[in-house]
Design a protein around this motif. Structure first.
Motif, PDB file in Angstrom:
ATOM      1  N   LYS A 237      44.566  45.216  42.116  1.00  0.00           N
ATOM      2  CA  LYS A 237      44.081  43.942  41.539  1.00  0.00           C
ATOM      3  C   LYS A 237      43.323  43.155  42.616  1.00  0.00           C
ATOM      4  O   LYS A 237      42.294  42.538  42.344  1.00  0.00           O
ATOM      5  CB  LYS A 237      45.244  43.116  40.999  1.00  0.00           C
ATOM      6  CG  LYS A 237      45.754  43.640  39.674  1.00  0.00           C
ATOM      7  CD  LYS A 237      46.690  42.668  38.997  1.00  0.00           C
ATOM      8  CE  LYS A 237      47.406  43.368  37.858  1.00  0.00           C
ATOM      9  NZ  LYS A 237      48.812  43.014  37.775  1.00  0.00           N
ATOM     10  N   VAL A 238      43.846  43.180  43.833  1.00  0.00           N
ATOM     11  CA  VAL A 238      43.157  42.470  44.932  1.00  0.00           C
ATOM     12  C   VAL A 238      41.785  43.110  45.151  1.00  0.00           C
ATOM     13  O   VAL A 238      40.779  42.414  45.331  1.00  0.00           O
ATOM     14  CB  VAL A 238      43.989  42.522  46.234  1.00  0.00           C
ATOM     15  CG1 VAL A 238      43.192  41.986  47.414  1.00  0.00           C
ATOM     16  CG2 VAL A 238      45.280  41.735  46.078  1.00  0.00           C
ATOM     17  N   SER A 239      41.754  44.436  45.121  1.00  0.00           N
ATOM     18  CA  SER A 239      40.491  45.143  45.337  1.00  0.00           C
ATOM     19  C   SER A 239      39.470  44.740  44.268  1.00  0.00           C
ATOM     20  O   SER A 239      38.304  44.473  44.578  1.00  0.00           O
ATOM     21  CB  SER A 239      40.781  46.649  45.309  1.00  0.00           C
ATOM     22  OG  SER A 239      39.602  47.382  45.255  1.00  0.00           O
ATOM     23  N   ASP A 240      39.904  44.658  43.017  1.00  0.00           N
ATOM     24  CA  ASP A 240      39.006  44.229  41.939  1.00  0.00           C
ATOM     25  C   ASP A 240      38.538  42.789  42.143  1.00  0.00           C
ATOM     26  O   ASP A 240      37.401  42.449  41.867  1.00  0.00           O
ATOM     27  CB  ASP A 240      39.733  44.307  40.578  1.00  0.00           C
ATOM     28  CG  ASP A 240      39.593  45.689  39.943  1.00  0.00           C
ATOM     29  OD1 ASP A 240      38.942  46.569  40.555  1.00  0.00           O
ATOM     30  OD2 ASP A 240      40.134  45.898  38.836  1.00  0.00           O
ATOM     31  N   LEU A 241      39.449  41.959  42.639  1.00  0.00           N
ATOM     32  CA  LEU A 241      39.113  40.544  42.852  1.00  0.00           C
ATOM     33  C   LEU A 241      38.079  40.394  43.967  1.00  0.00           C
ATOM     34  O   LEU A 241      37.090  39.685  43.834  1.00  0.00           O
ATOM     35  CB  LEU A 241      40.391  39.765  43.207  1.00  0.00           C
ATOM     36  CG  LEU A 241      40.221  38.301  43.608  1.00  0.00           C
ATOM     37  CD1 LEU A 241      39.797  37.464  42.401  1.00  0.00           C
ATOM     38  CD2 LEU A 241      41.525  37.736  44.158  1.00  0.00           C
ATOM     39  N   SER A 242      38.301  41.103  45.087  1.00  0.00           N
ATOM     40  CA  SER A 242      37.372  40.901  46.198  1.00  0.00           C
ATOM     41  C   SER A 242      36.107  41.746  46.070  1.00  0.00           C
ATOM     42  O   SER A 242      35.127  41.487  46.752  1.00  0.00           O
ATOM     43  CB  SER A 242      38.065  41.114  47.549  1.00  0.00           C
ATOM     44  OG  SER A 242      38.929  42.186  47.488  1.00  0.00           O
ATOM     45  N   GLY A 243      36.115  42.735  45.193  1.00  0.00           N
ATOM     46  CA  GLY A 243      34.892  43.520  44.964  1.00  0.00           C
ATOM     47  C   GLY A 243      34.932  44.846  45.705  1.00  0.00           C
ATOM     48  O   GLY A 243      34.994  44.854  46.939  1.00  0.00           O
TER      49      GLY A 243
END
Ligand SMILES: CCCCCC/C=C/CC(=O)SCCNC(=O)CCNC(=O)[C@H](O)C(C)(C)COP(=O)(O)OP(=O)(O)OC[C@H]1O[C@@H](n2cnc3c(N)ncnc32)[C@H](O)[C@@H]1OP(=O)(O)O
Length: 719
Positions: free
Chosen positions: A516-522
């Motif tokens: 989810k963090v990866s999706d948030l930061s791109g």
């Protein structure tokens, strides 16, 4: 530890004296018991004022005493005696009245506070609850909803808010003790029956069960597994539903569980770790108490992208005049609007004027000739940063400190572009830079003590928790993070799903799972870096296996998603799907699951069952092993530095102390054994091989975390 005198003829004055915060150590408690007895027994004394030495009332119980055998008089009967006194007892609150300090004040019949004082019951932040009657007196004084808010969050209130809530009786802008003495003279001889908070009925709430349940649900959601906030709700509920003595029993019962819990140990460790990192020392021998920071009259920020804007806001909010530079007028004006909006919003929230006049905007680098410090925040590209550093070196006055905001580029290489490499340090801010508390201050072999001291002090001024770290790829935080995310991808290859991995991580206490963090930061951010490093994209040497790079296991999954335009939230697709580009709510994506199945089939991988325990062990222990390597390399001075970085910058649950503290809680032998196990199963992942320091600590009998520095020192002296 508590001084006694009689002033104005009939006022007994008790002064708590235990610098720096007058914590209620055994000696102070004994002092209070003795001086209260003296004051109450002195026929000349008609009323009593309790104050603290050196402008601070009391920072609460002495946290250093926790976990040891408690000696000295206990707090509860001491406060009870004060409340039962037949002479008016007045607390004169300057500076802070926190935890046991406020509980002591609540035992008094009156409270007078200086306008700059802060009050609160922050026990929850130490894994405890206010167990010296605070959870029972505060709701009786200010009502259940307000008490629930203060006790479950631990937030400090200003004197003005305390007055509004009814915690204090009077606020003064003048000498607090004088005001309290005057007040004490005015109430001498007056009846006290209505002033003993423990005798108050709890103010009525229409549906106390519903209220407490509602708060409990909120607390459960935000606590991420922390137990103290839940116990705090239960204790306040007892105040609302039980007579005082039974409520006190419940308070004691709940505290008994918390007091010995691992979470309380972790949170108390974290309290001291946060303070320890400000006492930095670096391998050159420079240290916090012998290095003088440079005064900063004017600072500059170059590059007004997301990071530059946040840094500018943080500097202006800290009261520093800032000059900002962008290359083109259009971008400059766009940034000016965004920065002004951020400042306006922040000011509105805090009820102050926005410091818009602190910032000037320019497209001309020559305007930086007279600044004392520059923070370069241009695009994360070494060639560009080098060019900017050469230009700055030519433009700025001698002695200007040059700082680079980078998340992992080589600070020494940049320093080599400057005429004065000793004036160069890295300042790794975390996005959003005006919000996130962490700052990694990166020193190189040539950085002067003054440069490090100035950057550390600037961080403090901006309200950051600053940690001095050595220069290496990714510094401390991102160097460890790489191993964590890498393991997460390997787990997908082996049979896990993003949902499963994230669930395990979130249950552990992180606010968001790794995917989810990866999706948030791109996903594109890491992809670009991997392409530059020739790990991904067209430049990958032909003939290399897709799953091996530079002789070790590599997962191309993130690259493959990027090739499909799945960059995360911004494109509406990544490891999860979102209802639209920019959407925030991650939903499991059948496409992704199918993609993983195809990928495994293509590479001859057979999916196996992976449970939460394996997710945690693989992701967290790989990261912890790297933490030990960082200590071995001298990049971080001690485990506290790593833990503070993880708690303040990476969402590590504070009630688990930080990765290094956590490894001690798990048991170093176990961490070693599991790493050995996983390394054997995955010999193509060299980072799973347990490092020397971990082995050395286990061989030394796994000493507690505060003893690791000795072992590290010995290890370094043998190298
Ligand atoms: C069943 C058993 C029953 C037991 C009942 C136990 C009851 C417990 C109730 C409590 O009171 S728990 C403690 C609650 N108090 C707090 O959480 C306050 C903690 N302190 C602060 O928030 C801040 O220190 C401050 C008071 C606001 C001052 O901030 P400032 O920025 O001015 O200074 P610091 O750098 O933070 O602190 C200076 C120095 O003092 C040490 N210290 C601070 N508070 C305590 C404390 N309560 N006990 C021991 N030591 C404390 C801090 O560690 C610093 O030390 P250093 O060596 O200089 O780094």
């Amino acid at each position: 530890m508590a001084q006694y005198s009689r002033i104005s003829g009939s006022v007994g004055l008790i002064t708590l004296s235990n610098p720096p915060v007058n914590a209620l150590s055994a000696a102070v408690r004994q002092g209070i018991v003795d001086t209260v007895e003296k004051a109450l027994g002195d026929p000349q004394v008609k009323s009593v004022v309790i104050c603290g030495q050196d402008g601070i009332f009391c920072g609460g119980a002495d946290i250093k005493e926790f976990g040891k055998n408690m000696s000295g008089p206990p707090l509860i009967p001491m406060i009870h005696t004060i409340e039962c006194a037949t002479k008016p007892m007045v607390a004169a609150i300057e500076g802070s009245a926190l935890g046991g300090g406020l509980e002591l004040a609540l035992g008094c019949h009156y409270r007078i506070a200086h306008s700059k004082a802060r009050l609160g019951l922050p026990e929850v932040t130490l894994g405890l609850l206010p167990a010296a009657g605070g959870s029972q007196r505060l709701p009786r004084l200010i009502g259940v909803p307000a008490a629930l808010d203060l006790i479950t969050t631990g937030r400090h209130v200003t004197a003005a808010e305390a007055l509004q809530l009814g915690i204090v009786d009077q606020v003064t802008d003048h000498a607090t003790v004088d005001a309290a003495v005057k007040f004490a003279l005015s109430v001498a001889g007056k009846p006290l029956d209505t002033r003993r908070i423990s005798t108050y009925p709890c103010p009525h709430v229409s549906d106390v069960d519903a209220l407490c349940e509602n708060v409990m649900q909120k607390v459960r959601k935000s606590a991420h597994g922390a137990i103290a906030p839940i116990a705090c709700v239960q204790a306040v509920r007892a105040a609302a539903t039980l007579p005082y003595t039974q409520g006190m029993e419940r308070e004691k019962e709940l505290m008994a569980t918390l007091y010995t819990s691992g979470q309380a140990r972790a949170l108390q460790y974290s309290f001291f770790a946060q303070r320890a990192v400000s006492k930095w020392r670096i391998p050159s021998g420079a240290r916090w108490d012998t290095s003088t920071p440079r005064p900063l009259h004017k600072v500059a920020v170059i590059g007004l992208g997301t990071m530059g804007r946040g840094i500018t806001v943080a500097l202006a909010q800290a009261g520093l005049p800032v000059i900002t530079v962008e290359t083109h007028e259009k971008q400059l004006m766009e940034a000016k609007r965004a920065v002004s909006d951020m400042l306006n919003r922040g000011a509105k929230r805090r009820g102050v004027a926005p410091p818009l006049d602190k910032i000037s905007y320019s497209c001309n680098l020559q305007d930086l000739a007279d600044v004392d410090l520059v923070i370069e925040a241009v695009f994360e590209d070494m060639t560009l940063k080098k060019k900017v550093f050469r230009q700055l070196s030519a433009v700025c006055k001698p002695g200007t400190l040059l700082c680079t905001n980078t998340s992992g580029l080589d600070v020494d290489q940049l320093a080599s572009q400057s005429r004065n490499p000793e004036l160069v340090v890295g300042m790794h801010f975390f996005a959003p830079a005006h919000v996130m508390k962490l700052l990694e201050v990166v020193y190189g072999p040539q950085s002067s003590p003054q440069a490090v001291a100035t950057a550390m002090q600037l961080g403090k001024k901006m309200g950051k928790v600053s940690v001095a770290v050595g220069n290496c790829r990714g510094f401390v935080g991102n160097r460890m993070l790489k191993l964590y995310t890498e393991q997460a991808s390997f787990l997908l290859e082996e049979g896990a799903t993003p949902d499963l991995v994230d669930q395990a991580i979130e249950e552990f206490g992180f606010p968001m799972g790794v995917f989810k963090v990866s999706d948030l930061s791109g996903l594109d951010v890491g992809w670009r870096i991997r392409k530059e490093e020739k790990l991904a994209g067209l430049s990958v040497a032909s003939g290399q296996s897709t799953r091996i790079r530079e002789g070790r296991r590599y997962s191309p999954l993130a690259d493959l998603l990027c090739e499909q335009g799945r960059f995360g939230q911004k494109t509406g697709r990544g490891w999860y799907q979102y209802d639209k580009p920019g959407g925030r709510v991650a939903r499991s994506d059948p496409w992704l699951h199918h993609f993983l199945e195809e990928y495994r089939a293509q590479h001859g991988l057979v999916a196996r069952h992976i449970d939460h325990q394996e997710v945690l062990e693989r992701c967290l222990y790989a990261m912890i092993n790297e933490g030990f390597r960082i200590l071995e390399d001298g990049i971080a001075a001690g485990p506290e530095d790593i833990d503070v970085i993880y708690v303040f910058g990476y969402g590590w649950p504070r009630h688990r102390g930080g990765p290094m503290f956590y490894s001690g809680m798990v048991g170093l032998e176990k961490v070693l054994e599991r790493l050995e196990h996983y390394y054997q199963a995955h010999p193509d992942v060299p980072h799973l091989q347990p490092c020397r320091l971990l082995r050395r600590l286990v061989a030394r009998g796994s000493p507690p975390v505060h003893k690791w520095r000795e072992v590290i020192k010995n290890l370094h002296s043998q190298l």
